[in-house]
Scaffold this motif. Structure first.
Motif, PDB file in Angstrom:
ATOM      1  N   THR A  27       0.876  -1.163   0.000  1.00 14.83           N
ATOM      2  CA  THR A  27       0.000   0.000   0.000  1.00 14.83           C
ATOM      3  C   THR A  27       0.917   1.217   0.000  1.00 14.83           C
ATOM      4  O   THR A  27       1.854   1.284   0.799  1.00 14.83           O
ATOM      5  CB  THR A  27      -0.862   0.006   1.282  1.00 14.83           C
ATOM      6  N   ILE A  28       0.665   2.154  -0.912  1.00 20.65           N
ATOM      7  CA  ILE A  28       1.557   3.310  -1.050  1.00 20.65           C
ATOM      8  C   ILE A  28       0.746   4.592  -0.901  1.00 20.65           C
ATOM      9  O   ILE A  28      -0.279   4.749  -1.571  1.00 20.65           O
ATOM     10  CB  ILE A  28       2.269   3.275  -2.419  1.00 20.65           C
ATOM     11  N   PRO A  29       1.170   5.507  -0.025  1.00 18.46           N
ATOM     12  CA  PRO A  29       0.430   6.753   0.096  1.00 18.46           C
ATOM     13  C   PRO A  29       0.570   7.580  -1.187  1.00 18.46           C
ATOM     14  O   PRO A  29       1.654   7.613  -1.773  1.00 18.46           O
ATOM     15  CB  PRO A  29       1.089   7.477   1.273  1.00 18.46           C
ATOM     16  N   SER A  30      -0.505   8.205  -1.609  1.00 22.22           N
ATOM     17  CA  SER A  30      -0.475   8.985  -2.843  1.00 22.22           C
ATOM     18  C   SER A  30       0.234  10.318  -2.595  1.00 22.22           C
ATOM     19  O   SER A  30      -0.139  11.082  -1.704  1.00 22.22           O
ATOM     20  CB  SER A  30      -1.909   9.217  -3.322  1.00 22.22           C
ATOM     21  N   ASN A  31       1.278  10.571  -3.409  1.00 21.41           N
ATOM     22  CA  ASN A  31       2.060  11.810  -3.252  1.00 21.41           C
ATOM     23  C   ASN A  31       1.208  13.056  -3.428  1.00 21.41           C
ATOM     24  O   ASN A  31       1.347  14.032  -2.695  1.00 21.41           O
ATOM     25  CB  ASN A  31       3.204  11.850  -4.255  1.00 21.41           C
ATOM     26  N   ASP A  32       0.305  13.001  -4.417  1.00 25.66           N
ATOM     27  CA  ASP A  32      -0.575  14.149  -4.683  1.00 25.66           C
ATOM     28  C   ASP A  32      -1.376  14.494  -3.443  1.00 25.66           C
ATOM     29  O   ASP A  32      -1.492  15.667  -3.057  1.00 25.66           O
ATOM     30  CB  ASP A  32      -1.590  13.803  -5.792  1.00 25.66           C
ATOM     31  N   ALA A  33      -1.956  13.439  -2.838  1.00 27.35           N
ATOM     32  CA  ALA A  33      -2.818  13.659  -1.678  1.00 27.35           C
ATOM     33  C   ALA A  33      -2.006  14.221  -0.510  1.00 27.35           C
ATOM     34  O   ALA A  33      -2.424  15.180   0.149  1.00 27.35           O
ATOM     35  CB  ALA A  33      -3.492  12.345  -1.282  1.00 27.35           C
ATOM     36  N   ILE A  34      -0.805  13.659  -0.268  1.00 25.22           N
ATOM     37  CA  ILE A  34       0.025  14.141   0.843  1.00 25.22           C
ATOM     38  C   ILE A  34       0.414  15.603   0.632  1.00 25.22           C
ATOM     39  O   ILE A  34       0.366  16.422   1.554  1.00 25.22           O
ATOM     40  CB  ILE A  34       1.297  13.276   1.015  1.00 25.22           C
ATOM     41  N   THR A  35       0.795  15.936  -0.609  1.00 27.07           N
ATOM     42  CA  THR A  35       1.197  17.314  -0.898  1.00 27.07           C
ATOM     43  C   THR A  35       0.047  18.281  -0.616  1.00 27.07           C
ATOM     44  O   THR A  35       0.250  19.344  -0.016  1.00 27.07           O
ATOM     45  CB  THR A  35       1.648  17.436  -2.374  1.00 27.07           C
ATOM     46  N   LYS A  36      -1.153  17.895  -1.045  1.00 26.38           N
ATOM     47  CA  LYS A  36      -2.321  18.752  -0.805  1.00 26.38           C
ATOM     48  C   LYS A  36      -2.551  18.952   0.687  1.00 26.38           C
ATOM     49  O   LYS A  36      -2.791  20.067   1.155  1.00 26.38           O
ATOM     50  CB  LYS A  36      -3.574  18.087  -1.400  1.00 26.38           C
ATOM     51  N   VAL A  37      -2.478  17.846   1.448  1.00 23.64           N
ATOM     52  CA  VAL A  37      -2.755  17.924   2.885  1.00 23.64           C
ATOM     53  C   VAL A  37      -1.702  18.788   3.582  1.00 23.64           C
ATOM     54  O   VAL A  37      -2.019  19.642   4.408  1.00 23.64           O
ATOM     55  CB  VAL A  37      -2.794  16.506   3.513  1.00 23.64           C
ATOM     56  N   ARG A  38      -0.435  18.592   3.195  1.00 23.06           N
ATOM     57  CA  ARG A  38       0.647  19.378   3.822  1.00 23.06           C
ATOM     58  C   ARG A  38       0.494  20.868   3.551  1.00 23.06           C
ATOM     59  O   ARG A  38       0.939  21.701   4.333  1.00 23.06           O
ATOM     60  CB  ARG A  38       2.014  18.912   3.308  1.00 23.06           C
ATOM     61  N   SER A  39      -0.142  21.218   2.416  1.00 22.03           N
ATOM     62  CA  SER A  39      -0.265  22.628   2.053  1.00 22.03           C
ATOM     63  C   SER A  39      -1.292  23.346   2.921  1.00 22.03           C
ATOM     64  O   SER A  39      -1.385  24.579   2.899  1.00 22.03           O
ATOM     65  CB  SER A  39      -0.666  22.752   0.588  1.00 22.03           C
ATOM     66  N   GLY A  40      -2.084  22.572   3.674  1.00 19.28           N
ATOM     67  CA  GLY A  40      -3.048  23.202   4.570  1.00 19.28           C
ATOM     68  C   GLY A  40      -4.412  23.452   3.955  1.00 19.28           C
ATOM     69  O   GLY A  40      -5.266  24.069   4.583  1.00 19.28           O
ATOM     70  N   VAL A  41      -4.666  22.933   2.716  1.00 19.78           N
ATOM     71  CA  VAL A  41      -5.972  23.229   2.090  1.00 19.78           C
ATOM     72  C   VAL A  41      -7.118  22.381   2.637  1.00 19.78           C
ATOM     73  O   VAL A  41      -8.274  22.655   2.385  1.00 19.78           O
ATOM     74  CB  VAL A  41      -5.956  23.114   0.534  1.00 19.78           C
ATOM     75  N   ARG A  42      -6.831  21.344   3.374  1.00 19.44           N
ATOM     76  CA  ARG A  42      -7.847  20.464   3.976  1.00 19.44           C
ATOM     77  C   ARG A  42      -8.814  19.872   2.955  1.00 19.44           C
ATOM     78  O   ARG A  42     -10.021  20.083   3.017  1.00 19.44           O
ATOM     79  CB  ARG A  42      -8.593  21.220   5.089  1.00 19.44           C
ATOM     80  N   PRO A  43      -8.268  19.070   2.001  1.00 18.98           N
ATOM     81  CA  PRO A  43      -9.132  18.441   0.998  1.00 18.98           C
ATOM     82  C   PRO A  43      -9.979  17.320   1.617  1.00 18.98           C
ATOM     83  O   PRO A  43      -9.618  16.789   2.671  1.00 18.98           O
ATOM     84  CB  PRO A  43      -8.131  17.830   0.009  1.00 18.98           C
ATOM     85  N   THR A  44     -11.100  17.003   0.952  1.00 19.11           N
ATOM     86  CA  THR A  44     -11.878  15.826   1.358  1.00 19.11           C
ATOM     87  C   THR A  44     -11.331  14.637   0.592  1.00 19.11           C
ATOM     88  O   THR A  44     -11.339  14.621  -0.642  1.00 19.11           O
ATOM     89  CB  THR A  44     -13.362  16.021   0.992  1.00 19.11           C
ATOM     90  N   LEU A  45     -10.805  13.631   1.307  1.00 21.96           N
ATOM     91  CA  LEU A  45     -10.166  12.489   0.649  1.00 21.96           C
ATOM     92  C   LEU A  45     -10.716  11.183   1.200  1.00 21.96           C
ATOM     93  O   LEU A  45     -10.837  11.025   2.416  1.00 21.96           O
ATOM     94  CB  LEU A  45      -8.652  12.511   0.892  1.00 21.96           C
ATOM     95  N   THR A  48     -10.232   6.895   1.542  1.00 20.31           N
ATOM     96  CA  THR A  48      -9.075   5.996   1.662  1.00 20.31           C
ATOM     97  C   THR A  48      -8.491   5.728   0.270  1.00 20.31           C
ATOM     98  O   THR A  48      -7.289   5.668   0.080  1.00 20.31           O
ATOM     99  CB  THR A  48      -9.514   4.667   2.303  1.00 20.31           C
ATOM    100  N   LYS A  49      -9.379   5.585  -0.709  1.00 20.10           N
ATOM    101  CA  LYS A  49      -8.979   5.306  -2.092  1.00 20.10           C
ATOM    102  C   LYS A  49      -8.168   6.467  -2.693  1.00 20.10           C
ATOM    103  O   LYS A  49      -7.189   6.257  -3.392  1.00 20.10           O
ATOM    104  CB  LYS A  49     -10.261   5.065  -2.889  1.00 20.10           C
ATOM    105  N   ASP A  50      -8.573   7.699  -2.384  1.00 22.15           N
ATOM    106  CA  ASP A  50      -7.832   8.862  -2.912  1.00 22.15           C
ATOM    107  C   ASP A  50      -6.438   8.964  -2.293  1.00 22.15           C
ATOM    108  O   ASP A  50      -5.539   9.567  -2.864  1.00 22.15           O
ATOM    109  CB  ASP A  50      -8.563  10.176  -2.575  1.00 22.15           C
ATOM    110  N   LYS A  51      -6.295   8.419  -1.083  1.00 25.32           N
ATOM    111  CA  LYS A  51      -5.045   8.620  -0.347  1.00 25.32           C
ATOM    112  C   LYS A  51      -3.989   7.559  -0.640  1.00 25.32           C
ATOM    113  O   LYS A  51      -2.840   7.707  -0.273  1.00 25.32           O
ATOM    114  CB  LYS A  51      -5.335   8.618   1.169  1.00 25.32           C
ATOM    115  N   HIS A  52      -4.401   6.432  -1.255  1.00 29.09           N
ATOM    116  CA  HIS A  52      -3.466   5.315  -1.417  1.00 29.09           C
ATOM    117  C   HIS A  52      -3.539   4.687  -2.795  1.00 29.09           C
ATOM    118  O   HIS A  52      -4.586   4.665  -3.418  1.00 29.09           O
ATOM    119  CB  HIS A  52      -3.786   4.211  -0.387  1.00 29.09           C
ATOM    120  N   THR A  53      -2.380   4.148  -3.256  1.00 34.79           N
ATOM    121  CA  THR A  53      -2.385   3.301  -4.438  1.00 34.79           C
ATOM    122  C   THR A  53      -1.881   1.922  -4.016  1.00 34.79           C
ATOM    123  O   THR A  53      -1.305   1.777  -2.927  1.00 34.79           O
ATOM    124  CB  THR A  53      -1.467   3.867  -5.544  1.00 34.79           C
ATOM    125  N   ARG A  54      -2.108   0.933  -4.866  1.00 33.04           N
ATOM    126  CA  ARG A  54      -1.703  -0.434  -4.520  1.00 33.04           C
ATOM    127  C   ARG A  54      -0.747  -0.983  -5.570  1.00 33.04           C
ATOM    128  O   ARG A  54      -1.004  -0.886  -6.767  1.00 33.04           O
ATOM    129  CB  ARG A  54      -2.923  -1.342  -4.402  1.00 33.04           C
TER     130      ARG A  54
END
Ligand code: NDP
Length: 325
Positions: free
Chosen positions: A172-190, A192-198
């Protein structure tokens, strides 16, 4: 000898990890391993193995029992059973059933005033603490948990059940796009599927049809179908060389606002070469805390939320204040 006396119940990956971890903690001694199997068939590093049938003979020789059985079938029985006679620590990780398990262990603890420290590890465990800190410190915010890169036992088993597959693992691999968005402080709605790839690594049987196997994996409902899944076919040789460890890890991120336009982001990250060895290290520190809490007369079912950080350390309170505060 004022070492804390600990014993292990169940000697699998986690049990072995606890034995290794205690070697790094000189204030703790490991007095025994208990197993349901014939003790002669269980090879430890250097700890005596006894049959689980005789465990009650050790009631007064053990301060804390570390339960290392599986969450699915072993702990629901062993937790409540042994919490009647011992202070126990375990890593029960079936999140949805933790409240029910807590109740069952608590009932047993009350009988002889024992402590049942349940669901210790990293998730549940250290991640839970960081979710709590995040929420308490930034009440206006969102918490995000990402897992990986890590080997998922359940998904690896699912691959191995596909016709034509000789061997397989899934990361299971965390999605880089999702992590970058979260770190930026925008508080996206994600989700489990949006947050990980397999990512799957598969060894095929000689007569297997690769296209068919790939399609069957990618379309497997719940397990792979909702995810962005890649399937890599490799040789048995490569499989044995590169896919024989149990890495895991992840992130807990809290993103919130302390006032209307001020973002604050908290991040806790784990990169583990061995999931069971790290989980075991956490169990051992909480066994120390459990012993200190029992000496103070506490009892009942507990979780990581009930443990003051100072109890986890082998150092004295004044030493900790000097060195780490
Ligand atoms: P294992 O399958 O390796 O071991 C589970 C039990 O199976 C052992 O206690 C042992 O009991 C028995 N066993 C082990 N090897 C053999 C064998 N060769 N033949 C027959 N029986 C065997 O599981 P793990 O140690 O990897 O994991 C235990 C649990 O830890 C998991 O179920 C999971 O829930 C939990 N965990 C929790 C985490 C957290 O963050 N909270 C993280 C990682 C894991 P016995 O000696 O009595 O036969």
């Amino acid at each position: 000898n004022n070492q804390i006396k600990v014993a292990i119940v169940g000697y699998g990956n986690l049990g072995r990890g606890v034995e290794l971890s205690i070697l790094k903690n000189p204030d703790i001694s490991l007095v025994a391993v208990f197993s349901r199997r014939d003790p002669k068939s269980v090879t430890t590093i250097n700890t005596p193995v006894f049959s689980l049938d005789n465990i009650l003979d050790y009631k007064d020789k053990v301060d804390v029992l570390i339960l290392c059985g599986g969450s699915k079938d072993d702990l629901p029985i062993q937790g409540p059973l042994f919490a009647e006679h011992f202070n126990i620590v375990d890593s029960y990780d079936n999140h949805a059933k933790i409240p029910e398990y807590f109740e069952n262990v608590d009932k047993s603890c009350q009988k002889n005033k024992k402590i049942g420290m349940i669901s210790v590890g990293w998730d549940p465990g250290m991640f839970s603490i960081n979710r709590l800190y995040g929420e308490a410190l930034l009440p206006d915010g969102d918490t995000y948990t990402f897992w990986g890169k890590g080997l998922s036992q359940g998904h690896s088993d699912a691959i191995r059940r596909v016709n034509g597959v000789k061997a397989g693992v899934q990361y299971t691999i965390p999605s880089n796009d999702a992590i970058t968005k979260v770190r930026s402080g925008v508080r996206p709605t994600l989700s489990t599927k949006d947050k990980h790839t397999r990512e799957c690594f598969v060894v095929l049987n000689d007569d297997a049809d690769a296209k068919k196997v790939e399609n069957e994996i990618k379309t497997m409902p719940n397990y792979f179908e909702p995810y962005d899944t890649t399937v890599n076919f490799i040789s048995q040789e490569e499989f044995d060389k590169n896919h024989n460890t149990m890495p895991h890890g992840g992130f807990v991120i809290r993103s919130g606002k302390s006032s209307d336009s001020v973002n604050q982001v908290i991040e806790y990250a784990l990169k583990l070469d061995s999931n069971p060895e790290f989980t075991a290290s956490v169990l051992v520190a909480y066994a120390r805390a459990t012993h200190k809490m029992a000496l103070k007369g506490e009892f009942g079912a507990k979780t990581v939320f009930d443990v003051a950080p100072i109890l986890l350390s082998s150092k004295s309170p004044i030493q900790l204040v000097k060195e780490l505060l």
